[in-house]
Design an enzyme around this catalytic site. Structure first.
Site, PDB file in Angstrom:
ATOM      1  N   LYS A 183      46.429  44.967  29.229  1.00 42.63           N
ATOM      2  CA  LYS A 183      46.424  45.864  28.077  1.00 42.63           C
ATOM      3  C   LYS A 183      46.843  47.259  28.509  1.00 42.63           C
ATOM      4  O   LYS A 183      46.422  47.750  29.555  1.00 42.63           O
ATOM      5  CB  LYS A 183      45.025  45.934  27.450  1.00 42.63           C
ATOM      6  CG  LYS A 183      44.533  44.632  26.836  1.00 42.63           C
ATOM      7  CD  LYS A 183      45.285  44.284  25.568  1.00 42.63           C
ATOM      8  CE  LYS A 183      44.714  43.044  24.906  1.00 42.63           C
ATOM      9  NZ  LYS A 183      45.490  42.636  23.726  1.00 42.63           N
TER      10      LYS A 183
ATOM     11  N   SER B 124      40.489  37.701  18.490  1.00 43.33           N
ATOM     12  CA  SER B 124      40.183  38.885  19.299  1.00 43.33           C
ATOM     13  C   SER B 124      39.463  39.910  18.442  1.00 43.33           C
ATOM     14  O   SER B 124      39.994  40.354  17.417  1.00 43.33           O
ATOM     15  CB  SER B 124      41.466  39.502  19.860  1.00 43.33           C
ATOM     16  OG  SER B 124      42.056  38.664  20.812  1.00 43.33           O
TER      17      SER B 124
ATOM     18  N   ARG C 286      50.011  32.403  27.151  1.00 42.38           N
ATOM     19  CA  ARG C 286      50.228  33.723  26.560  1.00 42.38           C
ATOM     20  C   ARG C 286      51.497  34.316  27.163  1.00 42.38           C
ATOM     21  O   ARG C 286      51.460  35.027  28.163  1.00 42.38           O
ATOM     22  CB  ARG C 286      49.014  34.619  26.829  1.00 42.38           C
ATOM     23  CG  ARG C 286      49.069  36.017  26.204  1.00 42.38           C
ATOM     24  CD  ARG C 286      47.770  36.760  26.505  1.00 42.38           C
ATOM     25  NE  ARG C 286      47.726  38.068  25.889  1.00 42.38           N
ATOM     26  CZ  ARG C 286      48.154  39.196  26.467  1.00 42.38           C
ATOM     27  NH1 ARG C 286      48.698  39.153  27.681  1.00 42.38           N
ATOM     28  NH2 ARG C 286      48.064  40.351  25.846  1.00 42.38           N
TER      29      ARG C 286
END
Length: 219
Positions: free
Chosen positions: A140, A110, A41
């Site tokens: 996040k 997700s 990621r």
């Protein structure tokens, strides 16, 4: 990355890596625990950097019988022969992406704290769904957390009782707070900071997480 009765680790890379050093870190992480999969990621990386990282890291994952999942990019997942691709809610239609990647590639979705999104993902052909963030997390922004909500562990129990697709719990998870998620029925526990920022290194981190998961399942 098929699920069984054990809850297993799902590693996610840091947001940025130095490839030569991270290769060693990943090998150490695999040495310490029962790791089912690794997700690359790299949000700010170029396509070339992502493909180079995949070329380097996929053999390590396969050596340890772990799936290599690429975040966000089905086009690059096809190019690097990834085992799977993980999609956010803004990353495209699962049915269309399934047609692109074929039947053999794993697709994860997700779903935040939404039962509806999870059901739709399953109906559209996802192979697993991810719920979270369950706890505060560096990965996040506060805005994103506010937008998507904070799920309760009960969503994992509901999913397990009503479907056969595996679930991944994500978001600020570490050895001291993973037990409620394991007990609720998570098939996989996704971790980032708890492994890569551990003061004793990623091998020790995955070992401690493995033991914490096993302890929760034995209770």
């Amino acid at each position: 990355m098929n699920s069984d009765s054990r809850c297993r680790l799902y590693l996610i890379s840091p947001p940025a890596i130095e490839l030569a050093a991270f290769k060693t870190q990943l090998e150490k992480a695999f040495s310490g625990g029962d790791v089912a999969s690794f997700q690359l990621r790299l949000k700010g990386a170029s396509d070339a950097e992502i493909l180079k990282a995949a070329e380097t890291l996929i053999p390590i994952c396969h050596e340890h019988h772990a799936a290599f999942i690429l975040n966000d990019r089905p086009d690059l997942a096809i190019k690097c022969h990834a085992d799977g691709v993980h999609l956010g809610q803004d990353d495209g239609d699962i049915k269309k992406i399934r047609a692109q990647v074929g039947d053999d590639m794993v697709i994860g979705s997700s779903c935040h704290d939404s039962r509806h999104l999870a059901m739709v993902a399953g109906e559209d052909g996802a192979d697993y769904v991810a719920f979270g963030a369950f706890y505060p997390t560096k990965s996040k922004s506060p805005e994103a957390l506010a937008k998507y909500g904070v799920p309760k562990p009960e969503i994992l129990s509901w999913w397990q009782e009503n479907t056969v697709l595996p679930s991944v719990a994500i978001g600020g998870i570490n050895p001291s707070n993973c037990a409620p998620l394991v007990k609720a029925g998570a098939d996989f526990i996704a971790v980032i900071t708890a492994v890569w920022d551990h003061p004793e290194g990623p091998g020790k981190a995955t070992s401690i997480l493995r033991d914490a998961i096993a302890s929760a399942q034995d209770q």
